[in-house]
Write an enzyme that holds these catalytic residues in place. Structure first.
Site, PDB file in Angstrom:
ATOM      1  N   GLU A 173       0.812  -1.238   0.000  1.00 56.86           N
ATOM      2  CA  GLU A 173       0.000   0.000   0.000  1.00 56.86           C
ATOM      3  C   GLU A 173       0.836   1.275   0.000  1.00 56.86           C
ATOM      4  O   GLU A 173       0.549   2.208   0.770  1.00 56.86           O
ATOM      5  CB  GLU A 173      -0.969  -0.012   1.194  1.00 56.86           C
ATOM      6  CG  GLU A 173      -2.057  -1.055   1.060  1.00 56.86           C
ATOM      7  CD  GLU A 173      -3.188  -0.946   2.069  1.00 56.86           C
ATOM      8  OE1 GLU A 173      -3.104  -0.146   3.014  1.00 56.86           O
ATOM      9  OE2 GLU A 173      -4.171  -1.705   1.892  1.00 56.86           O
ATOM     10  N   GLU A 292      -5.464  -8.345  -0.445  1.00 57.62           N
ATOM     11  CA  GLU A 292      -6.208  -8.022   0.784  1.00 57.62           C
ATOM     12  C   GLU A 292      -7.635  -7.747   0.367  1.00 57.62           C
ATOM     13  O   GLU A 292      -7.883  -6.850  -0.431  1.00 57.62           O
ATOM     14  CB  GLU A 292      -5.640  -6.789   1.498  1.00 57.62           C
ATOM     15  CG  GLU A 292      -4.369  -7.042   2.257  1.00 57.62           C
ATOM     16  CD  GLU A 292      -3.918  -5.828   3.092  1.00 57.62           C
ATOM     17  OE1 GLU A 292      -4.783  -5.123   3.641  1.00 57.62           O
ATOM     18  OE2 GLU A 292      -2.706  -5.602   3.157  1.00 57.62           O
TER      19      GLU A 292
HETATM   20  O1  AHR Z   1      -5.369  -5.802   6.903  1.00 61.94           O
HETATM   21  C1  AHR Z   1      -5.280  -4.654   7.678  1.00 61.94           C
HETATM   22  C2  AHR Z   1      -4.513  -3.535   7.027  1.00 61.94           C
HETATM   23  O2  AHR Z   1      -5.272  -3.025   5.960  1.00 61.94           O
HETATM   24  C3  AHR Z   1      -3.186  -3.882   6.377  1.00 61.94           C
HETATM   25  O3  AHR Z   1      -2.128  -3.814   7.260  1.00 61.94           O
HETATM   26  C4  AHR Z   1      -3.033  -2.809   5.356  1.00 61.94           C
HETATM   27  O4  AHR Z   1      -2.280  -3.236   4.240  1.00 61.94           O
HETATM   28  C5  AHR Z   1      -4.450  -2.385   5.011  1.00 61.94           C
HETATM   29  O5  AHR Z   1      -4.634  -1.018   5.105  1.00 61.94           O
END
Ligand code: AHR
Length: 513
Positions: A173, A292
Site C-alpha cells: 500500500e 487483501e
Molecule cells: O489488513 C489490515 C490492514 O489493511 C493492512 O495492514 C493494510 O495493508 C491495510 O490497510
C-alpha cells in the site's frame, strides 16, 4: 418472490480454478500472530508454540497461500529482527499499529507454521523504509541453498534447507498517505523495478507482485497502476489490489452489492495493465493479486473511528486487541459474493488473500488461554475452497435486480460455478441479496446431464434470529451451514429456492452430454 435464470454451458469456460485465490493473510498486527496462530502457553500448543486448534481450522478452511508479515507493518520492518536466537531478538516499536513487537515470531517460525498448515508462503518485503539491498538479501537468506554469508546464516539459525519462497510482494500500500514510506507512482515504480531486478538476480524463479491501489476510491487509482507498470512491466508478474467493504449507515442494499465494485475494480486494473502492455509492445500479460480483501467495519483500536488513527493512542502494548470484527449473517453473504467475483475473474485474478486469518478482521477467532471458533464468514470460504475445482464456468444470469445508492443496480441472485471433469462434479455458489424475498432459481445445464445432488447447504439467519446474528463465546457457532432442501434436478435443468438473505452451495454429479 425474486426470480433468476442461470445458464451454464460445458463449452463456455473461463479457465482453471487458480488455487491461490483461496489465500489468507497473517500480519504482525493485533492478535493475529501472538495468541492467534502462536501461543506457546496454550493447552493445544505444539512443541514450537503454534496453536493446534487454529492450525486445524486453517486446514479445514482450505487456505492455499498465506501472505506475511504485513500489511502496513512490513513498511517499517527489518526482517533481520525476526531471525536468530529468540532471546537475542530486539524489541521494537511498530509505528504502523502502535504496538510493541517482541520479534519472538519471525521468518523461521512462519516457515515452520506454513508447513504444518500446508500453505504456500507469500512473503512481503519492506519498500517503505528500506530498499533494494534488504530485498535481495532476504531472497538470498531465504532461497539460496548455502555457501554464502546469508544462506549459511539461515542454516546456522536452524533451517538447513532453503525456504524456497516463490511468491514475493514488493511492499505494501505505498500509494496510501498512512503508509510508512508513502511514495508517488513514479518513485514507487522505479524502486519496485530495481528491487525486482536485484531479487531476480539472486533467484530467477521467483514471482513478483507490484503494489497496486489500496482501493478503487484512491485519488491516484488508475494513474498509479499505469505509471508503476510503465516502469516495472518487464520485471513483475502481478499487480496487487486491496478492497474492504462494510455496511454504512444501515444501507444493507449497497453493502450486499459490494461485489459490483470489486468487479469494476478488477476489470479496470485488467484494462490498465493491458493498456500498458499494448503501449509498451510487451508480449506477456500481467495478472492480478487481490492480496487483501474482506468485510471490515473500519473501527480502530479502543473504539476509534479510523484504524489509521491508532498511532495517536499514546500507549505501546504487546499484541493489543485491534479490529476484531464480529461477523454476522449479512457479512457472510457479502463474503460469498466477493468470492464469486474473484472466481468469475479467475482468468486474470490468480492470487487472492482474505485479510486476515485469525482475530484481526478474520474468519477464525481465538481467545488467549481459551477456545478458537469459526466466524460466519468462515463458511463461504471453506466451501468454495473445498468444492471449486477444475474449470470455472461462464455463468449467464437473468435475475430480478436491486437498485443501490452506492453501486448502481445489481442482480438479486449472484452466482459462480465450476466443473470438475475428473470427478464428475459441478459446483454452484449462490447468494440471494434480497433482504425480504426468497429467490426461485432455475439453472440450465447445457452440455451436462446431472444425475444427483451430492451437496446442498445454505447459510441463513438462525431460527428466531435476524441478519445481525454472529458467533461469539456466548452464542457459540450459531451461524453456520444447514441442508438446503428441495433442490431438484432433471437432466439438464436444476431448480431451487434460496431463502431471503442467504448464501448457498450446491454440488451435483454430472456427465458431459
Ligand atoms: O489488513 C489490515 C490492514 O489493511 C493492512 O495492514 C493494510 O495493508 C491495510 O490497510
Amino acid at each position: 418472490m425474486t426470480r433468476a435464470r442461470i445458464t451454464i454451458d460445458r463449452d463456455f469456460t473461463i479457465g482453471e480454478v487458480p488455487r491461490r485465490i483461496f489465500g489468507s493473510f497473517v500480519e504482525h498486527m493485533g492478535r493475529c500472530v501472538y495468541t492467534g496462530i502462536y501461543e506457546p502457553g496454550h493447552e493445544t500448543a505444539t512443541e514450537d508454540g503454534f496453536r493446534q486448534d487454529v492450525l486445524d481450522l486453517t486446514k479445514e478452511m482450505g487456505v492455499s497461500v498465506v501472505r506475511y508479515p504485513g500489511g502496513n507493518f512490513v513498511s517499517g520492518y527489518n526482517w533481520e529482527d525476526g531471525v536468530g536466537p529468540v532471546d537475542q531478538r530486539p524489541r521494537r516499536l511498530d509505528g504502523a499499529w502502535h504496538t510493541l513487537e517482541t520479534n519472538e515470531f519471525g521468518l523461521h517460525e512462519f516457515a515452520k507454521w506454513s508447513k504444518l498448515a500446508d500453505v504456500e508462503i507469500m512473503e512481503a518485503i519492506n519498500l517503505g523504509t528500506r530498499g533494494v539491498d534488504a530485498a535481495r538479501e532476504l531472497v538470498e537468506y531465504a532461497n539460496h541453498p548455502g555457501g554464502t554469508y546469508l544462506s549459511d546464516l539461515r542454516r546456522k539459525n536452524g533451517a538447513e534447507e532453503p525456504f524456497d519462497i516463490k511468491l514475493w510482494c514488493l511492499g505494501n500500500e505505498l500509494d496510501g498517505p498512512w503508509q510508512i514510506g508513502h511514495k508517488t507512482p513514479d518513485e514507487y515504480g522505479r524502486l519496485a523495478m530495481e528491487a525486482a531486478k536485484a531479487m531476480r538476480y539472486v533467484d530467477p524463479s521467483i514471482e513478483l507482485v507490484a503494489v497496486g491501489s489500496s482501493n478503487s476510491r484512491m485519488p491516484t487509482f488508475g494513474e498509479w497502476e499505469y505509471s508503476v507498470l510503465t516502469h516495472a512491466y518487464d520485471e513483475v508478474d502481478y499487480m496487487s489490489m486491496h478492497a474492504y467493504y462494510y455496511e454504512q449507515d444501515g444501507d444493507a442494499k449497497s453493502f450486499l452489492a459490494s461485489a459490483v465494485d470489486m468487479d469494476y475494480f478488477i476489470e479496470s486494473v485488467v484494462a490498465t495493465a493491458d493498456a500498458v502492455r499494448a503501449r509498451g509492445k510487451h508480449k506477456k500479460f500481467i495478472d492480478l493479486s487481490f492480496d487483501e480483501w474482506n468485510v471490515w467495519y473500519q473501527r480502530g483500536l479502543d473504539g476509534e473511528d479510523q484504524p489509521h488513527n491508532i498511532t495517536k493512542s499514546g500507549v505501546w502494548r504487546e499484541h493489543p486487541r485491534v479490529i476484531e470484527d464480529e461477523y454476522n449473517v449479512t457479512d457472510a453473504v457479502v463474503v460469498g459474493t466477493l468470492l464469486n467475483s474473484l472466481l468469475r475473474h479467475g482468468d486474470r485474478v490468480k492470487i487472492a488473500n482474505q485479510a486476515q486469518l485469525v482475530n484481526v478482521i478474520a474468519p477464525i477467532r481465538s481467545e488467549e488461554n481459551g477456545p478458537a471458533w469459526r466466524q460466519s464468514i468462515f463458511w463461504p470460504f471453506a466451501r468454495m475452497a473445498e468444492l471449486a475445482k477444475g474449470q470455472i464456468l461462464r455463468t449467464s444470469t437473468v435475475s430480478d435486480r436491486v437498485d443501490t445508492a452506492q453501486f448502481g443496480d445489481a442482480d438479486l441472485v449472484d452466482v459462480s460455478a465450476t466443473w470438475d471433469e475428473e470427478n464428475g462434479r459441478a459446483a454452484f455458489f449462490l447468494a440471494n441479496r434480497g433482504l425480504d424475498d426468497s429467490a426461485e432459481v432455475e439453472v440450465a445445464l447445457r452440455g451436462f446431464a446431472a444425475s444427483k445432488v451430492t451437496r446442498a447447504e445454505v447459510l441463513v439467519a438462525p431460527e428466531g434470529k435476524d441478519r445481525f446474528a454472529t458467533n461469539n463465546l456466548d452464542t457459540g457457532e450459531q451461524v453456520g451451514l444447514k441442508p438446503l432442501e428441495n433442490v431438484q434436478i432433471d437432466g439438464g435443468r436444476m431448480t431451487l429456492t434460496l431463502p431471503p438473505l442467504s448464501w448457498a452451495v450446491i454440488e451435483v454429479a454430472v456427465t458431459a452430454s
